[in-house]
Enzyme design. Sequence first.
Site, short mmCIF file in Angstrom:
data_model
loop_
_atom_site.label_atom_id
_atom_site.label_comp_id
_atom_site.label_asym_id
_atom_site.label_seq_id
_atom_site.Cartn_x
_atom_site.Cartn_y
_atom_site.Cartn_z
N GLY A 1 0.89 -1.32 -0.17
CA GLY A 1 -0.06 0.04 -0.05
C GLY A 1 0.91 1.38 0.13
N THR B 1 -0.89 -2.93 -3.76
CA THR B 1 -1.65 -3.78 -4.30
C THR B 1 -1.70 -3.29 -5.81
OG1 THR B 1 -3.18 -4.65 -2.51
CG2 THR B 1 -4.16 -4.86 -4.90
N ASN C 1 -8.23 4.47 5.62
CA ASN C 1 -7.81 4.76 4.14
C ASN C 1 -8.99 3.95 3.41
OD1 ASN C 1 -6.89 2.45 1.98
ND2 ASN C 1 -6.26 2.19 4.00
N GLY D 1 -9.08 2.34 -2.21
CA GLY D 1 -9.57 1.29 -3.44
C GLY D 1 -8.78 1.17 -4.64
N PHE D 2 -7.68 0.83 -4.19
CA PHE D 2 -6.69 0.19 -5.24
C PHE D 2 -6.43 1.23 -6.42
CE2 PHE D 2 -8.15 -4.62 -4.38
CZ PHE D 2 -7.38 -4.52 -3.12
N ASN E 1 1.92 -7.76 -4.22
CA ASN E 1 0.45 -7.93 -3.80
C ASN E 1 -0.45 -7.47 -4.95
OD1 ASN E 1 -2.07 -7.09 -2.57
ND2 ASN E 1 -0.88 -7.34 -0.61
N SER F 1 -9.08 -6.45 1.43
CA SER F 1 -9.06 -5.09 1.48
C SER F 1 -10.60 -4.74 1.58
CB SER F 1 -8.73 -4.29 0.19
OG SER F 1 -9.17 -3.01 0.14
N ASN G 1 -12.01 -2.08 0.94
CA ASN G 1 -12.54 -0.95 0.01
C ASN G 1 -12.76 -1.29 -1.59
OD1 ASN G 1 -11.85 0.73 2.16
ND2 ASN G 1 -9.83 0.69 1.70
N THR G 2 -12.91 -2.35 -1.71
CA THR G 2 -13.31 -2.96 -3.21
C THR G 2 -14.27 -3.84 -2.70
OG1 THR G 2 -11.20 -2.94 -4.21
CG2 THR G 2 -12.76 -4.21 -5.05
N LYS H 1 -3.51 -12.69 1.98
CA LYS H 1 -3.65 -11.92 3.08
C LYS H 1 -5.05 -11.98 3.78
CE LYS H 1 -2.27 -7.00 3.97
NZ LYS H 1 -1.50 -5.79 3.76
N ASN I 1 -4.97 -7.44 7.36
CA ASN I 1 -5.16 -5.87 6.64
C ASN I 1 -5.85 -5.16 7.56
OD1 ASN I 1 -5.58 -4.39 4.44
ND2 ASN I 1 -5.86 -6.21 2.85
N GLY J 1 -2.75 0.82 12.12
CA GLY J 1 -2.13 1.48 13.01
C GLY J 1 -2.24 0.79 14.69
N GLY K 1 -0.13 -2.43 13.44
CA GLY K 1 0.07 -1.53 14.66
C GLY K 1 1.53 -1.76 15.15
N TYR L 1 3.51 0.06 8.35
CA TYR L 1 3.24 0.90 7.38
C TYR L 1 2.81 2.00 8.33
CZ TYR L 1 0.71 3.01 3.53
OH TYR L 1 0.44 4.11 2.43
#
Length: 352
Positions: free
Chosen positions: A60, A83, A108, A111-112, A137, A173, A175-176, A208, A236, A257, A286, A307
Site C-alpha cells: 500500500g 496492491t 483509508n 480503493g486500489f 501484492n 481489502s 475498499n473494493t 492476506k 489487512n 495502526g 500496529g 506501514y
Amino acid sequence: MLFALDPERAHQGVLALLELAAKIPGAAGALGAAFSYSHPSLETEVAGLRFPNPVGLAAGFDKDCRLAGILPAFGFGFIEVGTVVARPQAGNPKPRLFRVPECDALINRLGFNSRGASHAAEKLRALRSRPVPIGVNLGINADTPAGHEVQGYLDAFRALQPFGDYYVLNVSSPNTPGLRELQDRIRLERILTALRSVNAPRKPIFVKLSPDIPPAQLDHLLPLLRDQAEGLVVCNTTVSRPGLPDRWADVRGGLSGLPLRDRSTQLIAEIYRRTEGELPVIGVGGIFGPEDAYQKLRAGASLVQVYTGWIYRGPGLVATINRGLAELLKDHGLSCVRDAVGRSVEVLERKP
Ligand SMILES: Cc1cc2nc3c(=O)[nH]c(=O)nc-3n(C[C@H](O)[C@H](O)[C@H](O)COP(=O)(O)O)c2cc1C
C-alpha cells in the site's frame, strides 16, 4: 511538516522525493548508512527465501512499484509492492485517506488506485539491484464482473510473474466491494488453483487475511491454505473502530495502526495454534517499536511488516525495531529470529 499537509498529498510528495533520490548516484548508499541495522541473529529464511532481517514494508505504500530500488535503503528486510490490479484504475473519490493522530492510526478507502500490472512490471523489470526480496501484492479491478475474479487475479499475476520473489493474494481489502467475500473456501480455492497451475518457475504464494474474518470462516479456510498456499499475511485493515472517538464511526474505510495491534497479534496466535506452526505468517498491524514486533514473532509470525508506524514514527523506525529485536533475542537467550517464532503459543504438539 508533512503532517501539516493533506495526508494523500503528503504521501504523493514523499513518493516523488524518493523517486528523485533514487536517481542520485550514491543516495541509496548514504540512506543505507543512516537507516540500516544488521545483525546475524536477524537473518532468517521463510518459504525458501533469505531475509537480512525480518522487518518488511507492508503493501500500500508503493502501490505502483516506483520505489522498490530505494526503499531497501531504509533498512527493510523485504518490500511488498502493490496492491497491483490488472488494468489501470483511479480508485475511490478523494478525500480517501485520513489521519487519526490521537490514536496513532490511519483510515483509508483508497480503493486500489493503480497504474496497472503492465506498468508495475516495467518498473520491476528496470530494477538494477534487488538487495532484499520483493513481494508483489495482487488485487482485482473494481469493475471486475461477478464470476470473473479468478481471471482478474490471473491477469495481474501473469503480467508480474517473472518479477516478484513472492506473491500475495489480497482478498481482504475492505475498499473494493465484494473482495472480502473471496475469503470463502470454495472461491479462494478456485483462485489459488488457477494461479498455481501457471506458477512456473514456482514462487511462494501468500494470502492476506482480514482481521474481521469470523472464527468459523477461519476454520474452513485454514486446511485449504495449509494445503495450497505457502503462507499468510495477517492482517489487512479493519472496518471496526476499536477505541476510536465516536466521530470516526461513520468514516468509511480500513483502520490501521495502534488500534489494530492486539487484534492482529491475537489472530496470528490463533492461526499459529490451529496450524501447529506449519504455515508461515507475515505479521502486520500496529507495529510501532521493537516490543510490538517481538510480540508478533512470539505469537507465531516468521516475519513482520510496518506501514502506519513508519508514517508516524519516521524513517528511523526500521533500524530501531531491528536493533531492539536483536537485543530482545539476546536478553531472552535466543540465537535467531526463528527461535522466537510462536514461543507464546501453546500448540498441541511442537515440532522439534
Ligand atoms: C494508506 C494505506 C494503504 C494501504 N493499501 C494497501 C494495499 O493496497 N494492499 C494491501 O494489501 N494492504 C494495504 N494496506 C494495509 C497495510 O498493508 C497493512 O496490512 C495495514 O495497514 C496494517 O498495518 P499497519 O498497522 O502497520 O499499517 C494499506 C494501509 C494503508 C494505511
